[in-house]
Design a protein around this motif. Structure first.
Motif, short mmCIF file in Angstrom:
data_model
loop_
_atom_site.label_atom_id
_atom_site.label_comp_id
_atom_site.label_asym_id
_atom_site.label_seq_id
_atom_site.Cartn_x
_atom_site.Cartn_y
_atom_site.Cartn_z
N SER A 152 0.82 -1.21 0.00
CA SER A 152 0.00 0.00 0.00
C SER A 152 0.85 1.26 0.00
CB SER A 152 -0.95 0.00 1.20
OG SER A 152 -0.24 -0.13 2.42
N SER A 153 1.96 1.25 0.73
CA SER A 153 2.80 2.45 0.81
C SER A 153 3.42 2.80 -0.54
CB SER A 153 3.91 2.24 1.85
OG SER A 153 3.38 1.98 3.13
N ALA A 154 3.97 1.80 -1.24
CA ALA A 154 4.64 2.06 -2.51
C ALA A 154 3.65 2.51 -3.59
CB ALA A 154 5.40 0.81 -2.96
N VAL A 155 2.50 1.83 -3.65
CA VAL A 155 1.51 2.21 -4.67
C VAL A 155 1.00 3.62 -4.44
CG1 VAL A 155 -0.78 1.69 -5.59
CG2 VAL A 155 0.85 -0.16 -5.22
N MET A 156 0.75 3.97 -3.17
CA MET A 156 0.25 5.30 -2.88
C MET A 156 1.29 6.37 -3.18
SD MET A 156 -2.85 5.06 -2.28
CE MET A 156 -4.14 3.94 -1.73
N TRP A 157 2.58 6.03 -3.10
CA TRP A 157 3.62 6.98 -3.48
C TRP A 157 3.45 7.38 -4.96
CZ3 TRP A 157 7.51 9.65 -1.09
CH2 TRP A 157 8.44 10.26 -1.93
N THR A 158 3.22 6.38 -5.81
CA THR A 158 2.99 6.67 -7.23
C THR A 158 1.71 7.45 -7.43
OG1 THR A 158 4.28 4.82 -8.11
CG2 THR A 158 2.46 5.62 -9.46
N VAL A 159 0.66 7.08 -6.70
CA VAL A 159 -0.63 7.77 -6.84
C VAL A 159 -0.49 9.26 -6.56
CG1 VAL A 159 -2.94 8.00 -5.85
CG2 VAL A 159 -2.04 5.73 -6.39
N PHE A 160 0.26 9.61 -5.52
CA PHE A 160 0.33 11.01 -5.10
C PHE A 160 1.51 11.77 -5.69
CE2 PHE A 160 -2.05 9.13 -1.43
CZ PHE A 160 -3.24 9.80 -1.67
N ASN A 161 2.42 11.09 -6.40
CA ASN A 161 3.60 11.75 -6.94
C ASN A 161 3.73 11.62 -8.45
OD1 ASN A 161 5.38 12.76 -4.51
ND2 ASN A 161 4.61 10.74 -3.91
N SER A 162 2.64 11.28 -9.12
CA SER A 162 2.64 11.19 -10.58
C SER A 162 1.45 11.98 -11.14
CB SER A 162 2.53 9.73 -11.03
OG SER A 162 3.64 9.00 -10.59
N LYS A 163 1.56 12.32 -12.41
CA LYS A 163 0.46 13.01 -13.06
C LYS A 163 0.10 12.28 -14.34
CE LYS A 163 3.49 16.21 -15.60
NZ LYS A 163 3.82 17.62 -15.86
N GLU A 164 -1.11 12.54 -14.81
CA GLU A 164 -1.59 11.94 -16.05
C GLU A 164 -2.14 13.02 -16.97
OE1 GLU A 164 -3.67 8.03 -15.71
OE2 GLU A 164 -3.83 8.58 -13.60
N TYR A 165 -2.12 12.73 -18.26
CA TYR A 165 -2.70 13.65 -19.24
C TYR A 165 -4.16 13.28 -19.48
CZ TYR A 165 2.25 14.40 -20.22
OH TYR A 165 3.59 14.66 -20.10
N PRO A 166 -5.05 14.28 -19.57
CA PRO A 166 -6.46 13.95 -19.85
C PRO A 166 -6.60 13.39 -21.25
CG PRO A 166 -6.08 16.33 -19.96
CD PRO A 166 -4.81 15.72 -19.42
#
Length: 450
Positions: free
Chosen positions: A200-214
């Motif tokens: 959970s910790s590693a996945v949430m790091w990506t969730v909160f520290n990455s961006k996506e293009y619409p």
């Protein structure tokens, strides 16, 4: 084929941006590595026979067959402001998988453990499948090999730590490695608890520290979603197997034989090593549990080698091409699996895992790098999900026939399953030469024109 003009508009990302978007795979592989190295041990402890192991393991490929294409399809059709397209699925899968990792080693009976494997594998797949499409979404063509290699690096690191946890907890921290009949040792339980937190910790790091293009046409996507029925979406997910681009079909055969070999290894390495090398089938004995822990070390070694090899693959691909590099890597893996039959010393088994690690790094990166070049941008997740059919179908085939083969031809000697796996990986190696790599052809054409 993806519109090259769209792909070229995507800005190049820095090393640390690619690092952040790939970091979640560290946690995902914690879950898969704990599953791969310990589930056969848990099943045998709870009373499963060797020839029943493939059927019990059937949960893993079947959940992948169902979950991955569906998640890929719906993640293509998702856009949530501030959350994006793929990241909602990362988060949901991480929460469910963490819960499953805490419950699995506390299963009171074999049927409970088998059921939890279904839940755990399905949850991990919810997080994992969109990660493949994430690279195609965010990175321009020229950075995708690096993106998939970075994923392979984190897969390797996460798997190393997760695989060796029972050994480390037993030999360094004194956690009990044996238990009463029908009970899972504390070393395995605490490994799963640590794995759940890491996931959970590693996945949430990506969730909160990455961006996506619409999406290119957000209004069109909204209109499609308002009209879409869930069952039509499910049907379209499975129809995709008949609409694959030619390169994808060619890679499908390579994947089939590669993953048949991997599944044979995951199911049978523990019984093969404990019986063939340690000379015991008594799951309550200290010797069996010592051998089972050593399998964790072996799996840690091949994943560690994969983490290192991941950065060497793009360099080799410049000289041998991506499909040539993949062939070399798979031959190393096949030789590693077959060599286990000739080894009697546990320490020497580590050498066998070096070849497997090289193959594993390549399996996790090069097929996806070749595939992403021929997929349309708006269906990246959908086709990545369909492509995963050729990860799970060979596992279902392996589950259906390996037990029969061992029982009827090899006197239930598990080490022969590893030989079959090695031969299968060699077949995949030669099939890789038949793959048409579009990017490689374009580069060669450009060189000849110059």
């Amino acid at each position: 084929m993806e519109d090259i003009s769209i792909a070229s508009k995507k800005p190049k990302l820095s090393f640390w941006e690619i690092w952040n978007m790939s970091f979640g795979f560290l946690g995902i592989q914690f879950g898969f590595a704990l599953q791969n190295a310990n589930v056969s041990r848990i099943f045998e402890t709870l009373g499963a026979s060797k020839d029943s192991l493939p059927i019990l393991w059937l949960a893993a490929p079947v959940t992948g067959l169902i979950v991955q294409p569906i998640i890929g399809y719906y993640s293509d059709k998702t856009w949530i402001p501030k959350w994006g397209r793929r990241r909602p699925f990362f988060a949901i899968g991480a929460i469910l998988a963490t819960i499953a990792l805490f419950i699995m080693p506390n299963s009171p009976a074999l049927w409970v453990a088998a059921g939890m494997l279904w839940v755990m594998d399905g949850s991990i797949n919810i997080s994992m499948e969109p990660f493949r499409a994430f690279v195609g979404d965010v990175l321009p063509n020229e950075q995708r090999t690096k993106g998939f290699a970075m994923q392979a690096f984190f897969i390797g690191i996460g798997a190393v730590v997760a695989s060796v946890l029972p050994y480390v907890l037993t030999n360094w921290l004194g956690v009990s490695n044996t238990a009463a009949s029908g009970e899972i040792p504390d070393s395995v339980k605490w490994s799963f608890y640590i794995g759940g937190i890491a996931f959970s910790s590693a996945v949430m790091w990506t969730v909160f520290n990455s961006k996506e293009y619409p999406p290119e046409d957000l209004e069109k996507l909204k209109a499609e979603n308002s009209e879409r029925k869930i069952f039509s979406g499910l049907a379209e997910s499975f129809i995709g197997i008949f609409k694959m681009p030619k390169t994808m079909m060619q890679l499908a055969f390579v994947q089939f034989f590669s993953w048949f070999a991997l599944f044979a290894m995951w199911i049978y390495t523990t019984p093969a090593v404990t019986e063939h090398v340690y000379g015991t089938t008594d799951t309550e004995s200290a010797l069996y549990n010592e051998g089972a822990n050593w399998v964790g070390i072996m799996f840690g070694v091949y994943n560690g080698i994969a983490a290192l090899a991941a950065f060497g693959l793009p360099i080799l691909a410049k000289y041998f091409g991506r499909k040539g590099t993949h062939m070399i890597a798979l031959l190393c893996g096949g030789a590693g699996l077959i060599s286990i039959f000739y080894i009697n010393d546990p320490n020497t088994l580590v050498i066998s895992m070096i070849g497997v690690g090289i193959a594993w790094a390549s399996i996790l990166s090069l097929p996806y790098a070749m595939l992403s070049s021929v997929l349309p941008a708006d269906k990246m997740g959908y086709y990545m999900g369909v492509f995963n059919f050729f990860i799970v179908i060979p596992q279902i085939v392996a589950a259906g026939i390996l037990g029969y083969i061992l029982r009827n031809f090899f006197h239930n000697d598990a080490v022969y399953a590893l030989i079959v796996g090695g031969i299968s990986m060699a077949i995949a190696a030669f099939l890789s030469l038949l793959v048409r790599d579009i990017d490689e052809e374009k580069r060669n054409k450009a060189k000849s024109n110059n």
